[in-house]
Write a protein that holds these residues in place. Structure first.
Motif, PDB file in Angstrom:
ATOM      1  N   THR A   1     -11.527  99.233 -37.909  1.00  0.00           N
ATOM      2  CA  THR A   1     -12.208  99.663 -36.999  1.00  0.00           C
ATOM      3  C   THR A   1     -13.379  98.995 -36.465  1.00  0.00           C
ATOM      4  OG1 THR A   1     -11.906 102.074 -38.403  1.00  0.00           O
ATOM      5  CG2 THR A   1     -13.726 102.015 -36.558  1.00  0.00           C
ATOM      6  N   GLY A   2     -13.625  99.037 -35.414  1.00  0.00           N
ATOM      7  CA  GLY A   2     -14.726  98.181 -34.566  1.00  0.00           C
ATOM      8  C   GLY A   2     -15.710  99.238 -34.323  1.00  0.00           C
ATOM      9  N   ALA A   3     -16.949  98.877 -34.142  1.00  0.00           N
ATOM     10  CA  ALA A   3     -18.021 100.039 -33.693  1.00  0.00           C
ATOM     11  C   ALA A   3     -19.265  99.197 -33.192  1.00  0.00           C
ATOM     12  CB  ALA A   3     -18.597 100.393 -35.452  1.00  0.00           C
ATOM     13  N   PHE A   4     -19.661 100.123 -32.434  1.00  0.00           N
ATOM     14  CA  PHE A   4     -21.020  99.563 -31.536  1.00  0.00           C
ATOM     15  C   PHE A   4     -22.023 100.711 -31.748  1.00  0.00           C
ATOM     16  CE2 PHE A   4     -23.405  99.805 -27.695  1.00  0.00           C
ATOM     17  CZ  PHE A   4     -24.073  98.476 -27.774  1.00  0.00           C
ATOM     18  N   ALA A   5     -23.185 100.566 -31.858  1.00  0.00           N
ATOM     19  CA  ALA A   5     -24.271 101.362 -32.017  1.00  0.00           C
ATOM     20  C   ALA A   5     -25.321 101.273 -30.947  1.00  0.00           C
ATOM     21  CB  ALA A   5     -25.040 101.119 -33.360  1.00  0.00           C
ATOM     22  N   ASN A   6     -25.717 102.475 -30.357  1.00  0.00           N
ATOM     23  CA  ASN A   6     -26.853 102.366 -29.366  1.00  0.00           C
ATOM     24  C   ASN A   6     -28.111 102.076 -29.997  1.00  0.00           C
ATOM     25  OD1 ASN A   6     -27.718 104.897 -30.259  1.00  0.00           O
ATOM     26  ND2 ASN A   6     -27.697 105.908 -28.612  1.00  0.00           N
ATOM     27  N   PRO A   7     -29.365 101.792 -29.370  1.00  0.00           N
ATOM     28  CA  PRO A   7     -30.572 101.593 -30.068  1.00  0.00           C
ATOM     29  C   PRO A   7     -31.206 102.432 -30.607  1.00  0.00           C
ATOM     30  CG  PRO A   7     -30.571 100.756 -27.584  1.00  0.00           C
ATOM     31  CD  PRO A   7     -29.227 101.592 -27.775  1.00  0.00           C
ATOM     32  N   ALA A   8     -30.721 103.779 -30.720  1.00  0.00           N
ATOM     33  CA  ALA A   8     -31.433 105.056 -31.492  1.00  0.00           C
ATOM     34  C   ALA A   8     -30.841 104.927 -32.826  1.00  0.00           C
ATOM     35  CB  ALA A   8     -31.034 106.329 -30.772  1.00  0.00           C
ATOM     36  N   VAL A   9     -29.693 104.201 -33.113  1.00  0.00           N
ATOM     37  CA  VAL A   9     -29.069 104.231 -34.354  1.00  0.00           C
ATOM     38  C   VAL A   9     -30.154 103.468 -35.394  1.00  0.00           C
ATOM     39  CG1 VAL A   9     -26.982 103.578 -35.755  1.00  0.00           C
ATOM     40  CG2 VAL A   9     -26.654 104.418 -33.811  1.00  0.00           C
ATOM     41  N   THR A  10     -30.345 104.106 -36.587  1.00  0.00           N
ATOM     42  CA  THR A  10     -31.154 103.404 -37.598  1.00  0.00           C
ATOM     43  C   THR A  10     -30.344 102.675 -38.261  1.00  0.00           C
ATOM     44  OG1 THR A  10     -30.925 105.403 -39.140  1.00  0.00           O
ATOM     45  CG2 THR A  10     -32.731 105.625 -37.552  1.00  0.00           C
ATOM     46  N   GLU A  11     -30.887 101.915 -39.400  1.00  0.00           N
ATOM     47  CA  GLU A  11     -30.273 101.307 -40.525  1.00  0.00           C
ATOM     48  C   GLU A  11     -29.768 102.055 -41.235  1.00  0.00           C
ATOM     49  OE1 GLU A  11     -29.511  97.871 -40.697  1.00  0.00           O
ATOM     50  OE2 GLU A  11     -30.268  97.931 -38.804  1.00  0.00           O
ATOM     51  N   ALA A  12     -30.217 103.129 -41.652  1.00  0.00           N
ATOM     52  CA  ALA A  12     -29.814 104.136 -42.361  1.00  0.00           C
ATOM     53  C   ALA A  12     -28.374 104.722 -41.993  1.00  0.00           C
ATOM     54  CB  ALA A  12     -30.751 105.322 -42.946  1.00  0.00           C
ATOM     55  N   ASP A  13     -28.531 105.241 -40.767  1.00  0.00           N
ATOM     56  CA  ASP A  13     -27.369 105.594 -39.850  1.00  0.00           C
ATOM     57  C   ASP A  13     -26.094 104.793 -39.944  1.00  0.00           C
ATOM     58  OD1 ASP A  13     -28.713 107.871 -38.928  1.00  0.00           O
ATOM     59  OD2 ASP A  13     -29.407 107.064 -36.902  1.00  0.00           O
ATOM     60  N   ARG A  14     -26.595 103.416 -39.636  1.00  0.00           N
ATOM     61  CA  ARG A  14     -25.592 102.411 -39.615  1.00  0.00           C
ATOM     62  C   ARG A  14     -24.871 102.364 -41.029  1.00  0.00           C
ATOM     63  NH1 ARG A  14     -24.769  96.834 -36.856  1.00  0.00           N
ATOM     64  NH2 ARG A  14     -26.297  97.764 -35.083  1.00  0.00           N
ATOM     65  N   ALA A  15     -25.567 102.326 -42.112  1.00  0.00           N
ATOM     66  CA  ALA A  15     -25.121 102.274 -43.390  1.00  0.00           C
ATOM     67  C   ALA A  15     -24.278 103.422 -43.783  1.00  0.00           C
ATOM     68  CB  ALA A  15     -26.083 102.233 -44.305  1.00  0.00           C
ATOM     69  N   LEU A  16     -24.487 104.799 -43.338  1.00  0.00           N
ATOM     70  CA  LEU A  16     -23.648 105.755 -43.594  1.00  0.00           C
ATOM     71  C   LEU A  16     -22.593 105.855 -42.736  1.00  0.00           C
ATOM     72  CD1 LEU A  16     -23.360 108.512 -44.920  1.00  0.00           C
ATOM     73  CD2 LEU A  16     -24.816 109.766 -42.965  1.00  0.00           C
TER      74      LEU A  16
END
Length: 274
Positions: free
Chosen positions: A135-150
């Protein structure tokens, strides 16, 4: 991050429980997700998903339930259904929600306009159905480190995850790994056809071709060696494999053909994204 951070009061809400949504749900439950921490929204789940829901005592709803604020809102609906789905799920989003989309062609901008907040756009592939996805993933600036880890933990339940820092690379992800399983299946078909041309019956050719690809893939999975080293290990100087590779690695061989194929898939992904 452990999936135990999800709870009945901060659940993951899965919108769409078809093949990919069902595969994700299977991986989450196998990874220890509390069944009470997931809400499934799908008016008509397939039979295998219904069996999974029944086994774990998970209810499903035909539409987004009221009074629920998602910790993770995962959109697993078909791209052509996204326009209708987005307004219907807006009330599930709170200040701490991260929205994850697995729909091809639906951009971050589209999701931000409809939903706002923290958004991750992803592109999984069908081997997720057997826990071997990429799976490839891209996060917008509002995504926190906790969000990214989850989100990373949720996606890793069905395979490997690769984060990209440019949304345009999601189209490359689509062309390489999203569409890639079809290239491998075609390789099985063409190898079998070559076997028939060389004297096998169709049934025997299919068996040899299929198991060769399955075995090579598992060897690649288990070995720490890169693919080019594994290839060289099979190839004796002036031997049979070398004779075949002289054709496949010629100037007009497999590599330039694959480069053109991936480029065509990427162009189409860009067109679909608008």
């Amino acid at each position: 991050m452990s999936l135990s951070v999800l709870s009945p009061s901060a659940p993951i809400v899965l919108i769409g429980a078809g093949k990919m949504g069902g595969a994700l749900l299977t991986g989450w439950l196998a990874g220890g997700l509390d069944p009470k921490a997931v809400v499934v929204v799908d008016p008509n789940p397939p039979a295998e998903t219904l069996d999974l829901l029944a086994k774990h005592g998970i209810a499903h709803a035909a539409s987004a339930p009221g009074g629920v604020t998602a910790r993770v809102l995962l959109l697993a609906v078909k791209p052509q259904m996204m326009g209708a789905a987005l307004p219907a799920v807006r009330d599930l989003i709170g200040p701490g929600t991260v929205t994850v989309s697995i729909a091809a062609g639906t951009t971050i901008a589209t999701l931000e306009t409809a939903l706002g907040g923290a958004i991750v756009r992803t592109m999984p592939n069908t081997p997720a159905q057997v826990g071997r996805g990429m799976t490839g993933a891209f996060a917008n600036p509002a995504v926190t480190e906790a969000d990214r880890a989850l989100v990373g933990a949720l996606l890793a339940a069905v395979g490997e995850v690769g984060w990209v820092e440019n949304e345009g690379l999601i189209d490359t992800v689509t062309a390489v790994s999203g569409s890639g399983p079809a290239y491998v299946f075609l390789l099985v078909e063409t190898l079998a056809a070559a076997g028939v041309a060389a004297g096998f019956t169709p049934e025997l050719a299919a068996r040899f071709a299929r198991q060769t690809i399955v075995g090579a893939g598992e060897l690649l999975n288990q070995s720490p060696l890169p693919a080019d080293t594994l290839r060289k290990n099979v190839t004796s100087p002036a031997g049979t494999t070398a004779a075949a590779l002289d054709v496949l690695m010629a100037a007009d061989g497999l590599e330039p053909l694959m480069v053109r194929a991936v480029a065509a898939a990427k162009r189409r992904a860009e067109e679909l994204a608008g």
